[in-house]
Design a protein around this motif. Structure first.
Motif, PDB file in Angstrom:
ATOM      1  N   ASP A 144       0.851  -1.189   0.000  1.00 43.46           N
ATOM      2  CA  ASP A 144       0.000   0.000   0.000  1.00 43.46           C
ATOM      3  C   ASP A 144       0.886   1.239   0.000  1.00 43.46           C
ATOM      4  O   ASP A 144       1.822   1.347   0.803  1.00 43.46           O
ATOM      5  N   LEU A 145       0.575   2.161  -0.909  1.00 44.68           N
ATOM      6  CA  LEU A 145       1.309   3.410  -1.006  1.00 44.68           C
ATOM      7  C   LEU A 145       0.341   4.580  -0.932  1.00 44.68           C
ATOM      8  O   LEU A 145      -0.800   4.481  -1.391  1.00 44.68           O
ATOM      9  N   ASP A 146       0.805   5.677  -0.365  1.00 45.54           N
ATOM     10  CA  ASP A 146       0.069   6.932  -0.348  1.00 45.54           C
ATOM     11  C   ASP A 146       0.859   7.914  -1.206  1.00 45.54           C
ATOM     12  O   ASP A 146       1.934   8.368  -0.814  1.00 45.54           O
ATOM     13  N   LEU A 147       0.321   8.219  -2.382  1.00 45.44           N
ATOM     14  CA  LEU A 147       1.042   9.064  -3.331  1.00 45.44           C
ATOM     15  C   LEU A 147       0.571  10.508  -3.297  1.00 45.44           C
ATOM     16  O   LEU A 147       1.026  11.331  -4.090  1.00 45.44           O
ATOM     17  N   GLY A 148      -0.344  10.821  -2.406  1.00 48.71           N
ATOM     18  CA  GLY A 148      -0.802  12.197  -2.266  1.00 48.71           C
ATOM     19  C   GLY A 148      -0.099  12.880  -1.116  1.00 48.71           C
ATOM     20  O   GLY A 148       0.883  12.402  -0.555  1.00 48.71           O
TER      21      GLY A 148
ATOM     22  N   VAL B 266       3.093   2.883   2.665  1.00 49.12           N
ATOM     23  CA  VAL B 266       2.301   2.801   3.891  1.00 49.12           C
ATOM     24  C   VAL B 266       2.563   1.498   4.629  1.00 49.12           C
ATOM     25  O   VAL B 266       2.812   1.472   5.827  1.00 49.12           O
ATOM     26  N   ARG B 267       2.499   0.375   3.897  1.00 50.70           N
ATOM     27  CA  ARG B 267       2.749  -0.926   4.538  1.00 50.70           C
ATOM     28  C   ARG B 267       2.997  -1.982   3.480  1.00 50.70           C
ATOM     29  O   ARG B 267       2.587  -1.845   2.319  1.00 50.70           O
ATOM     30  N   VAL B 268       3.697  -3.029   3.905  1.00 49.44           N
ATOM     31  CA  VAL B 268       3.910  -4.239   3.108  1.00 49.44           C
ATOM     32  C   VAL B 268       3.387  -5.400   3.940  1.00 49.44           C
ATOM     33  O   VAL B 268       3.775  -5.564   5.104  1.00 49.44           O
ATOM     34  N   SER B 269       2.508  -6.197   3.371  1.00 47.15           N
ATOM     35  CA  SER B 269       1.876  -7.244   4.168  1.00 47.15           C
ATOM     36  C   SER B 269       1.486  -8.417   3.280  1.00 47.15           C
ATOM     37  O   SER B 269       1.552  -8.340   2.045  1.00 47.15           O
ATOM     38  N   ARG B 270       1.077  -9.477   3.927  1.00 49.54           N
ATOM     39  CA  ARG B 270       0.488 -10.624   3.250  1.00 49.54           C
ATOM     40  C   ARG B 270      -1.017 -10.601   3.482  1.00 49.54           C
ATOM     41  O   ARG B 270      -1.480 -10.071   4.504  1.00 49.54           O
TER      42      ARG B 270
ATOM     43  N   LEU C 254       7.588   6.931   6.372  1.00 47.98           N
ATOM     44  CA  LEU C 254       8.802   7.192   5.606  1.00 47.98           C
ATOM     45  C   LEU C 254       8.480   7.591   4.173  1.00 47.98           C
ATOM     46  O   LEU C 254       7.512   7.118   3.584  1.00 47.98           O
ATOM     47  N   PRO C 255       9.317   8.439   3.574  1.00 49.87           N
ATOM     48  CA  PRO C 255       9.167   8.698   2.138  1.00 49.87           C
ATOM     49  C   PRO C 255       9.575   7.454   1.346  1.00 49.87           C
ATOM     50  O   PRO C 255      10.157   6.510   1.889  1.00 49.87           O
ATOM     51  N   LEU C 256       9.259   7.435   0.050  1.00 47.30           N
ATOM     52  CA  LEU C 256       9.636   6.293  -0.773  1.00 47.30           C
ATOM     53  C   LEU C 256      11.144   6.200  -0.942  1.00 47.30           C
ATOM     54  O   LEU C 256      11.680   5.120  -1.184  1.00 47.30           O
ATOM     55  N   ALA C 257      11.824   7.318  -0.834  1.00 52.34           N
ATOM     56  CA  ALA C 257      13.273   7.325  -0.971  1.00 52.34           C
ATOM     57  C   ALA C 257      13.839   8.434  -0.112  1.00 52.34           C
ATOM     58  O   ALA C 257      13.202   9.470   0.091  1.00 52.34           O
ATOM     59  N   ASP C 258      15.039   8.195   0.399  1.00 54.34           N
ATOM     60  CA  ASP C 258      15.772   9.227   1.132  1.00 54.34           C
ATOM     61  C   ASP C 258      17.152   9.356   0.498  1.00 54.34           C
ATOM     62  O   ASP C 258      17.880   8.353   0.363  1.00 54.34           O
ATOM     63  N   VAL C 259      17.500  10.557   0.103  1.00 58.20           N
ATOM     64  CA  VAL C 259      18.759  10.824  -0.583  1.00 58.20           C
ATOM     65  C   VAL C 259      19.484  11.944   0.143  1.00 58.20           C
ATOM     66  O   VAL C 259      18.871  12.950   0.521  1.00 58.20           O
ATOM     67  N   THR C 260      20.778  11.769   0.347  1.00 58.97           N
ATOM     68  CA  THR C 260      21.600  12.822   0.928  1.00 58.97           C
ATOM     69  C   THR C 260      22.539  13.357  -0.138  1.00 58.97           C
ATOM     70  O   THR C 260      23.291  12.591  -0.746  1.00 58.97           O
ATOM     71  N   LEU C 261      22.493  14.653  -0.358  1.00 60.78           N
ATOM     72  CA  LEU C 261      23.373  15.310  -1.314  1.00 60.78           C
ATOM     73  C   LEU C 261      24.459  16.087  -0.583  1.00 60.78           C
ATOM     74  O   LEU C 261      24.252  16.562   0.536  1.00 60.78           O
ATOM     75  N   LEU C 262      25.599  16.194  -1.208  1.00 59.60           N
ATOM     76  CA  LEU C 262      26.664  17.031  -0.661  1.00 59.60           C
ATOM     77  C   LEU C 262      26.168  18.472  -0.566  1.00 59.60           C
ATOM     78  O   LEU C 262      25.648  19.032  -1.524  1.00 59.60           O
ATOM     79  N   GLY C 263      26.274  19.042   0.620  1.00 61.46           N
ATOM     80  CA  GLY C 263      25.818  20.395   0.835  1.00 61.46           C
ATOM     81  C   GLY C 263      24.365  20.507   1.213  1.00 61.46           C
ATOM     82  O   GLY C 263      23.878  21.604   1.498  1.00 61.46           O
ATOM     83  N   ASP C 264      23.663  19.371   1.244  1.00 52.56           N
ATOM     84  CA  ASP C 264      22.239  19.394   1.552  1.00 52.56           C
ATOM     85  C   ASP C 264      21.959  18.786   2.921  1.00 52.56           C
ATOM     86  O   ASP C 264      21.075  19.209   3.639  1.00 52.56           O
ATOM     87  N   GLY C 265      22.719  17.750   3.259  1.00 51.36           N
ATOM     88  CA  GLY C 265      22.636  17.183   4.598  1.00 51.36           C
ATOM     89  C   GLY C 265      21.362  16.417   4.871  1.00 51.36           C
ATOM     90  O   GLY C 265      20.639  16.000   3.974  1.00 51.36           O
TER      91      GLY C 265
ATOM     92  N   GLY D 119       8.347   1.690   6.810  1.00 54.55           N
ATOM     93  CA  GLY D 119       7.901   2.214   8.088  1.00 54.55           C
ATOM     94  C   GLY D 119       6.674   1.448   8.552  1.00 54.55           C
ATOM     95  O   GLY D 119       6.200   0.531   7.886  1.00 54.55           O
ATOM     96  N   GLY D 120       6.171   1.812   9.697  1.00 54.63           N
ATOM     97  CA  GLY D 120       4.940   1.198  10.165  1.00 54.63           C
ATOM     98  C   GLY D 120       5.072  -0.232  10.616  1.00 54.63           C
ATOM     99  O   GLY D 120       4.076  -0.959  10.687  1.00 54.63           O
TER     100      GLY D 120
END
Length: 681
Positions: free
Chosen positions: A17-21, A28-32, A43-54, A138-139
């Motif tokens: 299940d994803l919440d795209l809004g 949202v969750r992964v289940s059987r 959590l967001p779908l992705a987390d990225v750290t850029l140089l200078g962005d932290g 998450g979750g």
């Protein structure tokens, strides 16, 4: 669709299940189907750290980066083909110009989610990436109810799983008082070019209440990291990825229009650790390169362990070849030393040319290879392709750019060896020439690819990807060739390497009494039809010792060794009988999943047990070891057969008694050390 901004994706065994809004698209969750519903993850779908962005807050984690919260949904696309479900979600960050594509896939009917992230710089200035999470969940249930499983993995002491409450690693600091989540988290990283040196690139969380398990692997040969901690509302998050700048010194510069993709990560769901591992085992079989070896499971004799130990000659090998054939071996691999022309055996820092030694093989190595074929076996050779010794002529002939180099331009050198960089054409051409000579001109049908140094250096991730492409290229040219992956035993047992090679060395352990816990736990990281375990009976062993070392390998790939040429006919008959047992059951192993009647083995346990369960109505097999103690009998729970009628217990190997009790298997081993292999059907 579950609601206006929600997306439900998956199949009969897995629901995502994803919440795209909203401000930040979320998984949202992964289940059987049938799993109790948990509160949504944050959590967001992705987390990225850029140089200078932290990061968005102080803490070296995959969750909470500044960029992750800025990502906005652009589009998504679902597809199905070749038994796999695929979903790609495109996100964009206006501030950096970075486009992020979260790519999910899952095999039909298998509760495993595979994920990777693709980054594309759609801006007009270069961006330097310091970290990106390949899979964020998450979750999950509260740390209060979760146990976390990890596996130490050291040279000659591989696959040592241990468990502790997650709350012990993530203390409750009293969020109501601080109005802030804890910064504590359980973080585990694999560093260097031995990705499984220290720990396996795996982990698991198990709910102590209902037994549900989330089991994962990070499929990287160059460095990985996972972290688990407490999310808002008392839930648990999990982040998988790597390499990263903080953990591995990795960074990736993306010029405008350039792309980067992470390595894959996968999480399996199941009832308990064994249930999740059954799903992960099925997944591993689906993602690896197809090869006839996975169906045939031939017995390999290798001359190294406790035998020639890197000192092969024609005189020593010919009688070993004859004895191995009489014992039932189907492949014969000449291990390290066949290229060594030094008088003192000091080949360690002179390797790289991969030409046969005239001193060791005065009639040419073809004499030995031909004898192997004459005895009905396939010849094999050991190779350590990624290194060039500092005394090798190749160290001067190849350009500096063909080697991995430090930031100052100097070559990466460890223990008298330079590390090749297989992204360079000259390095690839050198190895292609060696492979074509060995597999093409010499007709060798088995390559043991070893790797006995470890290093951390810039460019390591791209090198390991190029190594896999090189392996696949060799297999394209020689489709019958069988390739074993080895790195001082099990120091490179990562999912990425296992996906392209046919066998996996699990250990260099030389003591037969210390092999059982490794053999019993190896199926947690490698399917039984790929996991090679040494069996090295010796002429000086008694019958029980011969049976013990042989029996330890029977539920995996048998790597036979030992001075068989010095054995009596009766002793060689014991070896032949054990090999025949393996051949009689190996067709079941290629589809079986493991179970542990006594739980995952401890390093010093006196009693250990490993089971293999064939699908549906097939038989089950149980190996049981007694390494000491006064008890001569043990009862092994076999839950999937509990209550079954007419179960028959048959001892296939070892001196033991075995009887089915209705709920378990009673095994008697009157002496120690001893072991037995039992079939239940």
């Amino acid at each position: 669709m579950t609601h206006e901004s929600g997306l439900r994706w998956g199949h009969s065994a897995l629901t995502v299940d994803l919440d795209l809004g909203g401000d930040t698209p979320r998984l949202v969750r992964v289940s059987r189907p049938g799993d109790p519903e948990l509160p949504p993850g944050d959590l967001p779908l992705a987390d990225v750290t850029l140089l200078g962005d932290g990061t968005g807050w102080s803490g070296p984690r995959f969750r909470g980066t500044a960029l992750g919260a800025r990502l906005r949904h652009r589009s998504h696309h679902a597809a199905y083909g070749d038994g796999w479900h695929h979903l790609t979600v495109e996100l964009h960050d206006e501030e950096s110009g970075l486009t992020v594509l979260a790519e999910y896939s899952s095999p039909d009917g298998v509760p495993v989610l595979r994920s990777r992230v693709r980054l594309r710089n759609d801006g007009d200035v270069p961006r330097t990436v310091r970290s990106v999470g390949g899979l964020l969940l998450g979750g999950l249930p509260s740390p209060e109810v979760l146990d976390v499983h990890r596996a130490r993995n050291d040279w000659a002491a591989e696959c040592r799983w241990y468990v502790e409450p997650l709350r012990d690693a993530v203390p409750d600091i009293g969020r109501d008082v601080h109005e802030h989540d804890t910064r504590a988290g359980l973080r585990l990283a694999g560093r260097g070019s031995w990705p499984t040196d220290g720990h396996l690139a795996m982990g698991a969380l198990t709910d102590r209440g209902d037994g549900r398990c989330w089991l994962w692997q990070v499929e990287s040969g160059a460095g990985w990291v996972w972290d688990a901690g407490e999310a808002p509302a008392g839930r648990t998050f999990l982040g998988l990825g790597g390499p990263t700048y903080d953990d591995h010194g990795w960074r990736q510069v993306l010029a405008p229009g350039a792309e980067f993709r992470t390595e894959y990560a996968a999480v399996a769901l199941g009832d308990g650790f064994e249930g999740a591992l059954a799903a992960l085992t099925s997944y591993r079989r689906l993602v690896r390169r197809p090869h006839p070896d996975h169906a045939r499971l031939p017995v390999v004799f290798n001359d190294y362990m406790n035998t020639l130990m890197g000192d092969p000659t024609t005189e020593k090998l010919l009688p070993l070849v004859d004895a191995a054939a009489r014992a039932g071996a189907e492949y014969f691999c000449v291990d390290a030393g066949w290229y060594d022309d030094t008088e003192d055996g000091g080949w360690w820092d002179s390797v790289g040319s991969w030409q046969a030694s005239a001193r060791r093989f005065p009639g040419g190595i073809g004499e030995v290879l031909d004898r192997v074929r004459e005895r009905g076996m396939v010849p094999g050779l050991w190779l350590e392709p990624e290194v060039v010794g500092v005394r090798s002529p190749l160290a001067r002939e190849l350009p500096d750019a063909a080697f991995l180099r430090h930031d100052d331009g100097s070559r990466v050198t460890e223990q008298g060896r330079h590390q090749l960089d297989l992204t360079h054409p000259a390095a690839r051409a050198h190895l292609d020439e060696a492979a074509d000579r060995i597999a093409g001109e010499w007709g060798v049908g088995y390559l043991k690819l070893d790797y006995n140094i470890t290093t951390s250096a810039p460019g390591l991730l791209e090198h390991t990807r190029a190594w896999r492409r090189w392996v696949e290229g060799v297999l394209e040219r020689y489709p019958a060739l069988v390739i074993e992956n080895c790195a001082s035993g099990g120091m490179r047992m990562d999912g990425a390497s296992l996906s392209v090679t046919q066998l996996q060395s699990t250990s260099d352990q030389q003591d037969p009494l210390r092999c059982p816990p490794i053999a019993a736990a190896a199926p947690t990281v490698v399917p039984p039809e790929q996991g090679a375990m040494w069996a090295y009976p010796q002429p000086g062993y008694g019958d029980g010792e011969i049976g013990f070392t042989l029996g330890t390998a029977l539920l995996g790939r048998v790597h036979l060794s030992g001075h068989l040429d010095g054995m009596t006919d009766r002793q060689l008959g014991l070896v032949r009988d054990a090999v025949a047992v393996h051949k009689a059951i190996r067709a079941d192993l290629r589809t079986s999943v493991p179970f542990w009647p006594l739980g995952l083995p401890g390093w010093t346990d006196r009693w250990l047990a490993l089971g293999m369960r064939a699908p549906v109505t097939g038989p089950s097999y149980v190996s049981v070891w007694r390494r000491g103690g006064e008890d001569t009998e043990v009862v092994l729970p076999v839950h999937h057969l509990a209550g079954a009628e007419g179960v028959r217990a048959e001892v296939l190997h070892g001196e033991a008694t075995a009887a089915w009790t209705g709920t378990g298997l009673r095994v008697g081993l009157p002496s120690a050390p001893s072991m037995a292999l039992i079939r239940l059907r």
